[in-house]
Design a protein around this motif. Structure first.
Motif, PDB file in Angstrom:
ATOM      1  N   PRO A   7       0.909  -1.247   0.120  1.00 28.34           N
ATOM      2  CA  PRO A   7       0.083  -0.047   0.169  1.00 28.34           C
ATOM      3  C   PRO A   7       0.898   1.235   0.269  1.00 28.34           C
ATOM      4  O   PRO A   7       1.930   1.274   0.573  1.00 28.34           O
ATOM      5  N   LEU A   8       0.460   2.268  -0.646  1.00 31.47           N
ATOM      6  CA  LEU A   8       1.166   3.567  -0.634  1.00 31.47           C
ATOM      7  C   LEU A   8       0.882   4.178   0.718  1.00 31.47           C
ATOM      8  O   LEU A   8      -0.329   4.345   0.992  1.00 31.47           O
ATOM      9  N   LEU A   9       1.846   4.494   1.542  1.00 28.36           N
ATOM     10  CA  LEU A   9       1.722   4.893   2.837  1.00 28.36           C
ATOM     11  C   LEU A   9       1.816   6.502   2.690  1.00 28.36           C
ATOM     12  O   LEU A   9       2.610   7.234   2.269  1.00 28.36           O
ATOM     13  N   ILE A  10       0.473   7.064   3.241  1.00 28.26           N
ATOM     14  CA  ILE A  10       0.359   8.460   3.450  1.00 28.26           C
ATOM     15  C   ILE A  10       0.326   8.850   4.750  1.00 28.26           C
ATOM     16  O   ILE A  10      -0.445   7.974   5.617  1.00 28.26           O
ATOM     17  N   LYS A  11       1.214   9.696   5.470  1.00 24.57           N
ATOM     18  CA  LYS A  11       1.155  10.295   6.793  1.00 24.57           C
ATOM     19  C   LYS A  11       0.476  11.502   6.782  1.00 24.57           C
ATOM     20  O   LYS A  11       0.576  12.197   6.024  1.00 24.57           O
ATOM     21  N   ARG A  12      -0.386  11.435   7.885  1.00 20.49           N
ATOM     22  CA  ARG A  12      -1.111  12.726   8.068  1.00 20.49           C
ATOM     23  C   ARG A  12      -0.365  13.384   9.178  1.00 20.49           C
ATOM     24  O   ARG A  12      -0.107  12.791  10.431  1.00 20.49           O
ATOM     25  N   ALA A  14       0.230  16.739  12.117  1.00 19.07           N
ATOM     26  CA  ALA A  14      -0.433  17.381  13.265  1.00 19.07           C
ATOM     27  C   ALA A  14      -1.241  18.643  12.370  1.00 19.07           C
ATOM     28  O   ALA A  14      -2.399  18.732  12.896  1.00 19.07           O
ATOM     29  N   SER A  15      -0.760  19.087  11.416  1.00 22.82           N
ATOM     30  CA  SER A  15      -1.250  20.255  10.650  1.00 22.82           C
ATOM     31  C   SER A  15      -2.578  19.584   9.616  1.00 22.82           C
ATOM     32  O   SER A  15      -3.151  20.729   8.808  1.00 22.82           O
ATOM     33  N   ARG A  16      -2.497  18.417   9.645  1.00 24.07           N
ATOM     34  CA  ARG A  16      -3.652  17.752   8.912  1.00 24.07           C
ATOM     35  C   ARG A  16      -3.196  17.540   7.556  1.00 24.07           C
ATOM     36  O   ARG A  16      -3.941  17.179   6.328  1.00 24.07           O
ATOM     37  N   ARG A  17      -1.818  18.083   7.141  1.00 25.24           N
ATOM     38  CA  ARG A  17      -1.246  17.922   5.683  1.00 25.24           C
ATOM     39  C   ARG A  17      -1.081  16.501   5.529  1.00 25.24           C
ATOM     40  O   ARG A  17      -0.697  15.522   6.596  1.00 25.24           O
ATOM     41  N   LEU A  18      -1.304  15.969   4.372  1.00 25.14           N
ATOM     42  CA  LEU A  18      -1.195  14.595   3.854  1.00 25.14           C
ATOM     43  C   LEU A  18       0.053  14.403   3.135  1.00 25.14           C
ATOM     44  O   LEU A  18       0.367  15.132   2.216  1.00 25.14           O
ATOM     45  N   TYR A  19       1.096  13.499   3.583  1.00 21.52           N
ATOM     46  CA  TYR A  19       2.431  13.318   2.907  1.00 21.52           C
ATOM     47  C   TYR A  19       2.849  12.046   2.435  1.00 21.52           C
ATOM     48  O   TYR A  19       2.517  10.940   2.994  1.00 21.52           O
ATOM     49  N   TYR A  26       3.500  16.633  -0.473  1.00 22.20           N
ATOM     50  CA  TYR A  26       2.285  16.730   0.008  1.00 22.20           C
ATOM     51  C   TYR A  26       1.398  16.329  -0.969  1.00 22.20           C
ATOM     52  O   TYR A  26       1.371  16.504  -1.945  1.00 22.20           O
ATOM     53  N   VAL A  27       0.197  15.670  -0.541  1.00 25.95           N
ATOM     54  CA  VAL A  27      -0.848  15.341  -1.346  1.00 25.95           C
ATOM     55  C   VAL A  27      -2.244  15.573  -0.950  1.00 25.95           C
ATOM     56  O   VAL A  27      -2.242  16.130   0.111  1.00 25.95           O
ATOM     57  N   THR A  28      -3.477  15.726  -1.780  1.00 24.12           N
ATOM     58  CA  THR A  28      -4.491  16.184  -1.560  1.00 24.12           C
ATOM     59  C   THR A  28      -5.472  14.807  -1.322  1.00 24.12           C
ATOM     60  O   THR A  28      -5.164  14.064  -1.874  1.00 24.12           O
TER      61      THR A  28
END
Length: 105
Positions: A7-12, A14-19, A26-28
């Motif tokens: 799976p593609l790992l996306i980290k959120r 604390a600023s709620r930005r997705l990495y 950063y991604v949306t």
């Protein structure tokens, strides 16, 4: 396991930005929807707590598309899903939905 099978790992953050951990950017939500449409599995985790947030974000993507008029889920289906959370039917709904989508694929 091959890299594309993970799976593609996306980290959120604390600023709620997705990495995106693969591309280091950063991604949306729309980017994540695009990854899924392209066939990738994704996993979204909270960086601080380690909680898996994937379900929450996938539901948010669906809700945003539905609110924009991309109505894939008929009102009757949405109503039945809400009802299933408060009845004994809740236990069979996930298996039924998974089998139904497997047949579509």
């Amino acid at each position: 396991m091959a890299e594309t099978e993970k799976p593609l790992l996306i980290k959120r953050y604390a600023s709620r930005r997705l990495y995106n951990t693969e591309t280091s950017d950063y991604v949306t939500l729309e980017d994540i929807a695009g990854f899924i449409r392209a066939g990738r599995e994704v996993q979204i985790i909270d960086l601080k707590s380690g909680d898996d947030l994937t379900r929450q974000y996938l539901l948010q993507i669906i809700a945003e598309h539905e609110s924009k008029g991309d109505n894939v889920l008929p009102l009757a289906v949405l109503t039945d899903l809400v009802r299933s959370y408060t009845t004994e039917v809740q236990s069979v709904v996930p298996q039924f939905l998974a089998a139904s989508f497997e047949m579509l694929r």
